[in-house]
Every structure is written in structure tokens, then in C-alpha cells.
Design a protein around this motif. Structure first.
Motif, PDB file in Angstrom:
ATOM      1  N   GLY A 120      -8.663  -3.330  -6.476  1.00 10.64           N
ATOM      2  CA  GLY A 120      -8.422  -4.755  -6.458  1.00 10.64           C
ATOM      3  C   GLY A 120      -6.971  -5.090  -6.746  1.00 10.64           C
ATOM      4  N   LYS A 121      -6.293  -4.252  -7.508  1.00 11.67           N
ATOM      5  CA  LYS A 121      -4.891  -4.474  -7.840  1.00 11.67           C
ATOM      6  C   LYS A 121      -3.989  -3.415  -7.225  1.00 11.67           C
ATOM      7  CE  LYS A 121      -6.086  -6.579 -12.232  1.00 11.67           C
ATOM      8  NZ  LYS A 121      -6.054  -6.444 -13.678  1.00 11.67           N
ATOM      9  N   LYS A 122      -4.381  -2.169  -7.355  1.00 10.06           N
ATOM     10  CA  LYS A 122      -3.576  -1.062  -6.859  1.00 10.06           C
ATOM     11  C   LYS A 122      -4.228  -0.482  -5.611  1.00 10.06           C
ATOM     12  CE  LYS A 122      -1.424   3.203  -8.315  1.00 10.06           C
ATOM     13  NZ  LYS A 122      -1.242   4.170  -9.399  1.00 10.06           N
ATOM     14  N   LYS A 123      -3.420  -0.247  -4.576  1.00 10.69           N
ATOM     15  CA  LYS A 123      -3.925   0.314  -3.328  1.00 10.69           C
ATOM     16  C   LYS A 123      -3.201   1.611  -3.036  1.00 10.69           C
ATOM     17  CE  LYS A 123      -4.704  -4.211  -1.278  1.00 10.69           C
ATOM     18  NZ  LYS A 123      -4.326  -5.108  -0.191  1.00 10.69           N
ATOM     19  N   ILE A 124      -3.971   2.635  -2.674  1.00  5.28           N
ATOM     20  CA  ILE A 124      -3.387   3.917  -2.280  1.00  5.28           C
ATOM     21  C   ILE A 124      -4.035   4.363  -0.985  1.00  5.28           C
ATOM     22  CG2 ILE A 124      -2.748   4.661  -4.604  1.00  5.28           C
ATOM     23  CD1 ILE A 124      -5.292   6.318  -4.690  1.00  5.28           C
ATOM     24  N   SER A 125      -3.343   5.208  -0.236  1.00  4.22           N
ATOM     25  CA  SER A 125      -3.890   5.693   1.032  1.00  4.22           C
ATOM     26  C   SER A 125      -3.293   7.047   1.361  1.00  4.22           C
ATOM     27  CB  SER A 125      -3.595   4.707   2.155  1.00  4.22           C
ATOM     28  OG  SER A 125      -2.202   4.583   2.320  1.00  4.22           O
ATOM     29  N   THR A 126      -3.967   7.753   2.261  1.00  4.60           N
ATOM     30  CA  THR A 126      -3.488   9.036   2.752  1.00  4.60           C
ATOM     31  C   THR A 126      -3.999   9.241   4.166  1.00  4.60           C
ATOM     32  OG1 THR A 126      -3.291  11.394   2.262  1.00  4.60           O
ATOM     33  CG2 THR A 126      -5.431  10.410   1.886  1.00  4.60           C
TER      34      THR A 126
ATOM     35  N   PHE B 270      -2.825  11.956  -3.581  1.00  2.20           N
ATOM     36  CA  PHE B 270      -3.857  10.931  -3.404  1.00  2.20           C
ATOM     37  C   PHE B 270      -5.067  11.227  -4.277  1.00  2.20           C
ATOM     38  CE2 PHE B 270      -7.769   9.529  -1.315  1.00  2.20           C
ATOM     39  CZ  PHE B 270      -7.539   8.154  -1.227  1.00  2.20           C
ATOM     40  N   LEU B 271      -5.485  12.483  -4.317  1.00  6.08           N
ATOM     41  CA  LEU B 271      -6.643  12.850  -5.124  1.00  6.08           C
ATOM     42  C   LEU B 271      -6.374  12.657  -6.616  1.00  6.08           C
ATOM     43  CD1 LEU B 271      -7.840  16.001  -3.182  1.00  6.08           C
ATOM     44  CD2 LEU B 271      -8.930  13.766  -3.243  1.00  6.08           C
ATOM     45  N   THR B 272      -5.163  12.942  -7.075  1.00  8.19           N
ATOM     46  CA  THR B 272      -4.851  12.731  -8.489  1.00  8.19           C
ATOM     47  C   THR B 272      -4.804  11.240  -8.820  1.00  8.19           C
ATOM     48  OG1 THR B 272      -2.486  12.896  -8.030  1.00  8.19           O
ATOM     49  CG2 THR B 272      -3.605  14.889  -8.761  1.00  8.19           C
ATOM     50  N   GLU B 273      -4.253  10.431  -7.930  1.00  8.90           N
ATOM     51  CA  GLU B 273      -4.228   8.988  -8.158  1.00  8.90           C
ATOM     52  C   GLU B 273      -5.634   8.394  -8.084  1.00  8.90           C
ATOM     53  OE1 GLU B 273      -1.809   6.764  -9.008  1.00  8.90           O
ATOM     54  OE2 GLU B 273      -0.573   8.548  -9.360  1.00  8.90           O
ATOM     55  N   LEU B 274      -6.479   8.942  -7.219  1.00 11.90           N
ATOM     56  CA  LEU B 274      -7.861   8.487  -7.128  1.00 11.90           C
ATOM     57  C   LEU B 274      -8.609   8.815  -8.423  1.00 11.90           C
ATOM     58  CD1 LEU B 274      -9.976   7.149  -5.325  1.00 11.90           C
ATOM     59  CD2 LEU B 274     -10.525   9.404  -4.431  1.00 11.90           C
ATOM     60  N   THR B 275      -8.320   9.951  -9.016  1.00 13.27           N
ATOM     61  CA  THR B 275      -8.908  10.312 -10.303  1.00 13.27           C
ATOM     62  C   THR B 275      -8.497   9.303 -11.365  1.00 13.27           C
ATOM     63  OG1 THR B 275      -8.818  12.637  -9.685  1.00 13.27           O
ATOM     64  CG2 THR B 275      -9.114  12.151 -12.011  1.00 13.27           C
TER      65      THR B 275
ATOM     66  N   CYS C 268      -7.566  11.016  10.062  1.00 12.57           N
ATOM     67  CA  CYS C 268      -8.409  10.096   9.324  1.00 12.57           C
ATOM     68  C   CYS C 268      -7.564   9.405   8.265  1.00 12.57           C
ATOM     69  CB  CYS C 268      -9.559  10.858   8.677  1.00 12.57           C
ATOM     70  SG  CYS C 268     -10.690   9.830   7.761  1.00 12.57           S
ATOM     71  N   LEU C 269      -7.633   8.093   8.211  1.00 11.34           N
ATOM     72  CA  LEU C 269      -6.926   7.301   7.209  1.00 11.34           C
ATOM     73  C   LEU C 269      -7.914   6.962   6.106  1.00 11.34           C
ATOM     74  CD1 LEU C 269      -4.430   5.630   6.310  1.00 11.34           C
ATOM     75  CD2 LEU C 269      -5.388   3.751   7.633  1.00 11.34           C
ATOM     76  N   ILE C 270      -7.578   7.317   4.874  1.00 12.41           N
ATOM     77  CA  ILE C 270      -8.441   7.060   3.731  1.00 12.41           C
ATOM     78  C   ILE C 270      -7.700   6.130   2.788  1.00 12.41           C
ATOM     79  CG2 ILE C 270      -9.703   8.070   1.805  1.00 12.41           C
ATOM     80  CD1 ILE C 270      -9.889  10.623   3.457  1.00 12.41           C
ATOM     81  N   ARG C 271      -8.350   5.025   2.441  1.00 13.65           N
ATOM     82  CA  ARG C 271      -7.765   4.039   1.549  1.00 13.65           C
ATOM     83  C   ARG C 271      -8.642   3.883   0.319  1.00 13.65           C
ATOM     84  NH1 ARG C 271      -7.229  -0.349   6.268  1.00 13.65           N
ATOM     85  NH2 ARG C 271      -5.341   0.404   7.258  1.00 13.65           N
ATOM     86  N   ALA C 272      -8.008   3.645  -0.828  1.00 14.07           N
ATOM     87  CA  ALA C 272      -8.732   3.374  -2.065  1.00 14.07           C
ATOM     88  C   ALA C 272      -8.041   2.233  -2.784  1.00 14.07           C
ATOM     89  CB  ALA C 272      -8.774   4.609  -2.952  1.00 14.07           C
TER      90      ALA C 272
ATOM     91  N   MET D 283       0.849  -1.169   0.000  1.00 10.17           N
ATOM     92  CA  MET D 283       0.000   0.000   0.000  1.00 10.17           C
ATOM     93  C   MET D 283       0.891   1.227   0.000  1.00 10.17           C
ATOM     94  SD  MET D 283      -3.145   1.069   2.465  1.00 10.17           S
ATOM     95  CE  MET D 283      -3.910  -0.473   2.159  1.00 10.17           C
ATOM     96  N   VAL D 284       0.517   2.212  -0.762  1.00 13.94           N
ATOM     97  CA  VAL D 284       1.312   3.411  -0.919  1.00 13.94           C
ATOM     98  C   VAL D 284       0.664   4.545  -0.133  1.00 13.94           C
ATOM     99  CG1 VAL D 284       2.249   5.024  -2.600  1.00 13.94           C
ATOM    100  CG2 VAL D 284       1.958   2.644  -3.235  1.00 13.94           C
ATOM    101  N   LEU D 285       1.412   5.127   0.789  1.00 19.69           N
ATOM    102  CA  LEU D 285       0.921   6.272   1.561  1.00 19.69           C
ATOM    103  C   LEU D 285       1.333   7.542   0.833  1.00 19.69           C
ATOM    104  CD1 LEU D 285      -0.503   7.104   4.184  1.00 19.69           C
ATOM    105  CD2 LEU D 285       1.740   7.301   5.220  1.00 19.69           C
ATOM    106  N   LEU D 286       0.348   8.330   0.419  1.00 14.64           N
ATOM    107  CA  LEU D 286       0.587   9.526  -0.391  1.00 14.64           C
ATOM    108  C   LEU D 286       0.191  10.776   0.367  1.00 14.64           C
ATOM    109  CD1 LEU D 286      -1.017   8.215  -3.695  1.00 14.64           C
ATOM    110  CD2 LEU D 286       1.405   8.310  -3.174  1.00 14.64           C
ATOM    111  N   GLU D 287       0.648  11.911  -0.137  1.00 18.54           N
ATOM    112  CA  GLU D 287       0.176  13.205   0.348  1.00 18.54           C
ATOM    113  C   GLU D 287      -1.255  13.404  -0.147  1.00 18.54           C
ATOM    114  OE1 GLU D 287       1.796  15.373   2.349  1.00 18.54           O
ATOM    115  OE2 GLU D 287       3.376  13.865   2.493  1.00 18.54           O
TER     116      GLU D 287
END
Length: 110
Positions: free
Chosen positions: A63-69, A9-14, A56-60, A1-5
């Protein structure tokens, strides 16, 4: 899991939403985060750990790629506005409910 700023995180979520637009799902979870990286012991003397501020920990995941902030209480208003705009922009691919099947079931029971 990748912890992002928060902004990255918002750009990767997009990117996740765009990748899963036609097929697939994006799973998002929110959780209270106290800053611990190690689990608490079940027996013995638990450490007295007081968090400095609420986070608050937010994860997205798709199924293959996981990101969090981690969002602190000071930045929550700014992040929430950007996050809600992002969700509004990418929630147009949802399927509508089939109302016909629901009305047939109610007629059959009466």
C-alpha cells in the motif's frame, strides 16, 4: 516503483511480509512481460515487436512501498523454488474460516 534484481526482490519481499505480519496486507501480482516500456498506439501502424524470450513481471506492494522484478524464462525454476519457500514461511498468519456460522446458515435454510 522500484525494479530490483531477483535476489534483492526476495529479500525486500521478506521485509514486507515481516512488516505486515500483525496488521496489513501484501499484494502480489504476476504478469506476462514482453519488454516494452512504451504503450502501443491504438490507431495507425502498430510496430511489429517480437519479444526475444518470455518474461514475467512480478510486483509486490503493501500500500505504501512498491517493488517489482522481471524473471526471464531461463531463471524461472530457480526463482520459483525460492519464491515458494518464502511464501510457505510467511503464510502462517492467515485467518481460519469460521465453520460455526456456515453450519447455522444451512440449518436455517432447511
Amino acid at each position: 516503483m522500484v525494479l530490483l534484481e531477483n535476489d534483492s526482490f526476495l529479500t525486500e519481499l521478506t521485509r514486507l511480509f515481516q512488516k505486515c505480519r500483525t496488521t496489513g496486507s501484501v499484494y502480489i501480482t504476476l504478469k506476462k512481460y514482453d519488454g516494452r516500456t512504451k504503450p502501443m498506439p491504438r490507431k495507425g501502424n502498430p510496430e511489429n515487436f517480437e519479444p526475444v524470450d518470455n518474461k514475467c513481471l512480478i510486483r509486490a506492494s503493501d500500500g505504501k512501498k512498491k517493488i517489482s522484478t522481471v524473471v526471464s524464462s531461463k531463471e524461472v525454476n530457480k526463482f520459483q523454488m525460492a519464491y515458494s519457500n518464502l511464501l510457505r514461511a510467511h503464510m502462517d498468519g492467515l485467518k481460519k474460516k469460521d465453520k460455526k456460522s456456515k453450519s447455522k446458515k444451512t440449518k436455517a435454510t432447511q
